[in-house]
Design an enzyme around this catalytic site. Structure first.
Site, PDB file in Angstrom:
ATOM      1  N   HIS A 378       0.792  -1.234   0.000  1.00 13.57           N
ATOM      2  CA  HIS A 378       0.000   0.000   0.000  1.00 13.57           C
ATOM      3  C   HIS A 378       0.818   1.274   0.000  1.00 13.57           C
ATOM      4  CE1 HIS A 378      -4.175  -1.434   0.469  1.00 13.57           C
ATOM      5  NE2 HIS A 378      -3.593  -2.493   1.002  1.00 13.57           N
ATOM      6  N   LYS A 569      -8.754  14.044   3.696  1.00 18.22           N
ATOM      7  CA  LYS A 569      -7.903  12.860   3.760  1.00 18.22           C
ATOM      8  C   LYS A 569      -7.021  13.034   4.982  1.00 18.22           C
ATOM      9  CE  LYS A 569      -6.386  13.948  -0.451  1.00 18.22           C
ATOM     10  NZ  LYS A 569      -6.374  12.676  -1.184  1.00 18.22           N
ATOM     11  N   ARG A 570      -6.309  11.984   5.407  1.00 20.50           N
ATOM     12  CA  ARG A 570      -5.395  12.141   6.531  1.00 20.50           C
ATOM     13  C   ARG A 570      -4.404  13.281   6.238  1.00 20.50           C
ATOM     14  NH1 ARG A 570      -5.561   8.293  10.794  1.00 20.50           N
ATOM     15  NH2 ARG A 570      -3.802   9.532  11.543  1.00 20.50           N
ATOM     16  N   LYS A 575       0.730  14.272   1.130  1.00 19.75           N
ATOM     17  CA  LYS A 575      -0.554  14.616   0.522  1.00 19.75           C
ATOM     18  C   LYS A 575      -0.652  16.123   0.211  1.00 19.75           C
ATOM     19  CE  LYS A 575      -3.024  10.722   2.684  1.00 19.75           C
ATOM     20  NZ  LYS A 575      -3.821  10.080   1.605  1.00 19.75           N
ATOM     21  N   THR A 677      -8.360   6.607  -2.824  1.00 19.57           N
ATOM     22  CA  THR A 677      -9.723   6.164  -3.121  1.00 19.57           C
ATOM     23  C   THR A 677     -10.689   7.323  -2.923  1.00 19.57           C
ATOM     24  OG1 THR A 677      -9.835   5.323  -0.863  1.00 19.57           O
ATOM     25  CG2 THR A 677      -9.440   3.716  -2.623  1.00 19.57           C
ATOM     26  N   LYS A 681     -14.246   8.604  -5.069  1.00 22.64           N
ATOM     27  CA  LYS A 681     -15.544   8.966  -4.483  1.00 22.64           C
ATOM     28  C   LYS A 681     -16.019  10.305  -5.046  1.00 22.64           C
ATOM     29  CE  LYS A 681     -13.897   6.819  -0.231  1.00 22.64           C
ATOM     30  NZ  LYS A 681     -13.240   7.156   1.059  1.00 22.64           N
TER      31      LYS A 681
HETATM   32  C1  LIG Z   1     -11.951   7.231   1.326  1.00 24.73           C
HETATM   33  C2  LIG Z   1     -11.506   7.692   2.663  1.00 24.73           C
HETATM   34  C3  LIG Z   1     -10.158   7.942   2.906  1.00 24.73           C
HETATM   35  C4  LIG Z   1      -9.095   7.810   1.843  1.00 24.73           C
HETATM   36  O1  LIG Z   1      -8.948   9.065   1.228  1.00 24.73           O
HETATM   37  P1  LIG Z   1      -7.662   9.394   0.322  1.00 24.73           P
HETATM   38  O2  LIG Z   1      -7.979  10.731  -0.233  1.00 24.73           O
HETATM   39  O3  LIG Z   1      -7.614   8.341  -0.726  1.00 24.73           O
HETATM   40  O4  LIG Z   1      -6.497   9.395   1.232  1.00 24.73           O
HETATM   41  C5  LIG Z   1      -9.785   8.382   4.153  1.00 24.73           C
HETATM   42  N1  LIG Z   1     -10.690   8.566   5.131  1.00 24.73           N
HETATM   43  C6  LIG Z   1     -12.001   8.343   4.934  1.00 24.73           C
HETATM   44  C7  LIG Z   1     -12.959   8.588   6.059  1.00 24.73           C
HETATM   45  C8  LIG Z   1     -12.459   7.898   3.704  1.00 24.73           C
HETATM   46  O5  LIG Z   1     -13.755   7.662   3.533  1.00 24.73           O
END
Ligand SMILES: *Cc1c(COP(=O)(O)O)cnc(C)c1O
Length: 844
Positions: A378, A569-570, A575, A677, A681
């Protein structure tokens, strides 16, 4: 009628949500009242909203159980190859609405609650998120469970039942404060404890040689109590199981104190063993190397493998021989997928079971292990790769260390035979790292112990082959695969965006919920004025609903005509939330410099948790909040620009935010984000993406065409070139006056007048040792943002791009991802055929 009333009407109407049948509604009301009475022990005079939520949840769960039992019976009778997904994280979020949708009973439940004078959406808000994950990796596991059930795979998720999931984030004076996530406080209506399947897990002790082989003795035992959680497939009567282990002290725990007569102390110390599953480690993409974490990893793996072997033995294959189990067919009946290296001790543990317990010869056991296990990588970030100190393994898992050493011995023999005299290659490929403290490289262990290794987006899988695992690829190219990540369209469109779902159904029917590539049909309406108007109307409604929430929660009035520009995101350096922040400051400076110039209004929202020990990430949150303070309170700015830090980003908040986004920020340094991911979305919900050629962004751009996405910045190759050349942030600082102004403002206290040095650390990193090259991408990023503005000024063009995004997102269904894992790694066939409805009479 308010937006919410419209929604209720919509939820009732949508046929994909289940036909509202008077009998179903009547039965459901009876079940609900029975649970209120007998399960909650309340009547309607004293029941609280939470009681109603639990009565509702139990009633919905009742609709699952026959299907759950029948599915498991079916697996027992037909004995298909089982797929075991092993993950230390499952970021499930809420269960209620997802269960109603997958069972096709949402319409009936809505109507039943309405008839009883209850607001189902209000009740849904009372469910705690199951936050047993940090971010993308944990959410991927949750999406995979949904897809595996929907594709009819005989699949099991295995993980840990953390008593405390990912912490709740509070923002106090612009700073992150962590609060414990006591998600089980009111009980979990979905899980079923299975004390009859409790299993022992051993730690510590030592190894003795006996004539029959090695024996691991004098261990300390902790019990693993399984809790089963139902995983319904989408309208196919399949219900799979997510089994989560909880640590329980054995009755005779710590005999020493009992024998010493210190009974009270002995009872107290039972808690020590049970600490193993107390709390999720809150690190995303970071290896901390704590002893308790190693215990968690082994605890999960040891309990799970006992369960897998027990199930195999109870199957026809496993018990064919009268005396001894025939493990010959184990890899034909069992596939184990390792979600990153976190469960990689499954490899030496399976070897230990086969060699020490089942007495198989080493070579036979090794062949079985390799053919059973597969490993998903990952990340390529070095700080995230697990490298456990040998000393720690030696004390906690002495037999496993021996086994790992023997695996390494044979592995290096193989390498040496293939590349005679190449000592540096032996060093590079060893499972044991000898420089500094001796450590075991868990990725290397996972590669040699697996028949398949995959990355999670094409570009990432290519980097694994050309860079991180290059030597291993050279030796075993046939092992390396790609499986581009996906998301479940049930939660990430049907559930979170009912109005868009409805609109899509009007055009192309409801097949897209299980065949997401059907969305491609929408392309023919991308230029259709009527469809454009409807799609943009849904987006505007979603934006208004979010704006209402923002005003309530943050007291900030946002301009609903502005671009909703969202990065959730985190919080992590790679990032590049800081790059986003530089854009915000640049916009602010431009407004201040020329207040009367035309400006495309924006609301920039950033959300995400920082690991509690990641000081720089926490500083970045503080900077964003400080910039927001300045920007939001400057009368010159007005409603041209607003900045909001979204508190406590989690699955449930993602479901509310993403459908309201115009613009999705996916701006990691090329080569650092394995897939992402969140990007998918947003795309599925009609947001446009501004992003780098990193992770799955590359394939998203390919699917929709470059004219529908705002790509900017260095490519992976250009980043590599820059690294070779040597990155000097000052070059860009001196060349780009707007970048210079931002950096100066951050470092001179413009955003922190009471503490001018507050953000010194941030500018130090940016200017001196920025591993992620923010200033190298700054200029191109700002230009891409200007293109976003131009596109937004043309609503027809924007709508067309938005529809093209939705229509091109079919590839990013986790159904497609799981189909590929099933056929290309696990050797099982997905089936779209539904099981019989257990509530219908069975054929005789
Ligand atoms: C989808 C999701 C992530 C992943 O987000 P990235 O932008 O791909 O890092 C992180 N936290 C939550 C709550 C999510 O639903």
């Amino acid at each position: 009628m308010s937006v919410h009333d419209v929604d209720r009407e919509k939820r009732k109407q949508i046929s994909v949500r289940g036909i509202v049948d008077v009998e179903n509604v009547g039965n459901f009301k009876k079940t609900f009242n029975r649970h209120l009475h007998y399960t909650l022990v309340k009547d309607r005079n004293v029941a609280t909203s939470r009681d109603y939520f639990f009565a509702l949840a139990h009633s919905v769960k009742d609709n699952l159980v026959s299907r759950w039992i029948r599915t498991q019976q079916y697996y027992y009778e037909t004995d298909p190859k089982r797929v075991y997904y092993l993950s230390l994280e499952y970021y499930m979020g809420r269960t209620l609405q997802n269960t109603m949708i997958n069972l096709g009973i949402q319409g009936a439940c809505d109507e039943a609650m309405y008839q009883m004078g209850l607001d189902i959406e209000e009740l849904e808000e009372l469910e705690e998120d199951a936050g047993l994950g940090n971010g993308g990796l944990g959410r991927l596991a949750a999406c995979f469970l949904d897809s595996m059930a929907t594709l009819g795979l005989a699949a099991y998720g295995y993980g840990l039942r953390y008593e405390y999931g990912i912490f709740a984030q509070k923002i106090r004076n612009g700073e992150q404060v962590e609060e414990p996530d006591d998600w089980l406080r009111y009980g979990n209506p979905w899980e079923k404890a299975r004390p009859e399947f409790m299993l022992p897990v051993n730690f510590y002790g030592h190894v003795i040689d006996t004539p029959e082989g090695a024996k691991w003795v004098n261990t300390q035992v902790v019990f693993a109590m399984p809790y089963d959680n139902p995983i319904p497939g989408y309208k196919n009567n399949v219900v799979n199981t997510l089994r989560l282990w909880s640590a329980k002290s054995p009755i005779e725990f710590d005999l020493k104190f009992f024998n010493d007569g210190d009974y009270i102390q002995a009872v107290f110390d039972r808690n020590l063993a049970e600490n193993i599953t107390r709390v999720l480690y809150p690190n995303d993409n970071f290896f901390e190397g704590k002893e308790l974490r190693l215990k968690q990893e082994y605890f999960m793996v040891a309990a799970t493998l006992q369960d897998i072997v027990r199930r195999y033995k109870s199957s026809k294959f496993g018990s064919r021989d009268h005396h001894r189990t025939d493990f010959e067919h184990f890899p034909d009946k069992v596939a184990i997928q390792l979600n990153d290296t976190h469960p990689s001790l499954a490899i030496p543990e399976l070897m230990r079971i086969l060699v020490d317990v089942e007495r198989l010869p080493w070579d036979k056991a090794w062949d079985i292990t390799k053919r059973t296990c597969a490993y998903t990588n990952h990340t390529v970030l070095p700080e995230a790769l697990e490298r456990w100190p040998v000393s720690l393994l030696e004390s906690i898992l002495p037999r496993h260390l021996q086994i790992i050493y023997h695996i390494n011995f044979l592995h290096l023999q193989e390498v040496g035979a293939k590349y005679p005299g190449d000592l540096d290659r032996l060093r590079r490929m060893s499972l044991v790292e000898e420089d500094g403290e001796k450590r075991i490289n868990m990725a290397h262990l996972s590669i040699v112990g697996s028949h398949a290794i995959n990355g999670v987006a094409r570009i990432h899988s290519d980097i694994l082959k050309s860079d991180l695992f290059r030597d291993f690829y050279e030796m075993h190219p046939e092992k390396f695969q790609n499986k581009t990540n996906g998301i479940t369209p049930r939660r990430w469109l049907l559930l979170c965006n009912p109005n868009l779902s409805d609109l899509i159904e009007d055009k192309i029917g409801s097949d897209w919920t299980v065949h997401l590539d059907q969305l491609a049909q929408l392309k023919k309406w991308a230029k259709d004025a009527n469809f454009q108007r409807n799609v943009m109307k849904v987006k505007q409604e979603n934006k208004l609903r979010l704006a209402e929430m923002l005003e309530k929660e943050y007291g900030v009035k946002v301009n609903p005509a502005s671009i909703f520009d969202i990065q959730v995101k985190r919080i992590h350096e790679y990032k590049r939330q800081l790059l986003n922040c530089l854009h915000i400051i640049t916009m602010y400076n431009r407004i201040k410099k020329n207040p009367s110039a035309p400006f495309v209004p924006r609301t920039v929202m950033i959300g995400g948790k920082a690991a509690p020990g990641y000081m720089l990430a926490k500083k970045i949150i503080k900077l964003i909040c400080s910039v927001a303070q300045v920007v939001n309170n400057d009368p010159i700015v007005g409603d041209k620009l607003k900045v909001i830090f979204l508190e406590n980003y989690r699955v449930t908040l993602a479901e509310k935010i993403i459908p309201a986004a115009d613009l999705s920020e996916q701006i990691s340094t090329a080569g650092t984000e394995a897939s992402g991911t969140g990007n998918m979305k947003f795309m599925l919900n009609g947001a446009l993406t501004i992003g780098t050629l990193d992770g799955a962004n590359v394939e998203m751009a390919e699917e929709m065409g470059n004219e529908n996405i705002f790509i900017f910045g260095m490519t992976v190759d250009e980043v590599e070139e820059l690294k070779k050349r040597g990155y000097n942030a000052w070059e860009y600082y001196n060349k780009l006056p707007e970048a210079k102004q931002c950096i100066d403002q951050i470092s001179n206290g413009f955003f922190s007048p009471n503490n001018p040095d507050e953000f010194k650390q941030i500018t130090d990193v940016l200017m001196k040792w920025d591993r992620f090259f923010l200033l190298a991408d700054y200029e191109d990023y700002i230009k891409a943002q200007e293109k976003v503005n131009q596109a937004y000024k043309d609503p027809v063009k924007w709508a067309e791009m938005s529809i093209n995004n939705i229509a091109s997102s079919g590839k990013f269904s986790s159904d497609r991802t799981i189909d590929e894992y099933a056929r290309e790694i696990w050797g099982v066939q997905p089936s779209w055929k539904a099981l019989p409805d257990p509530h219908e009479p069975r054929d005789i």
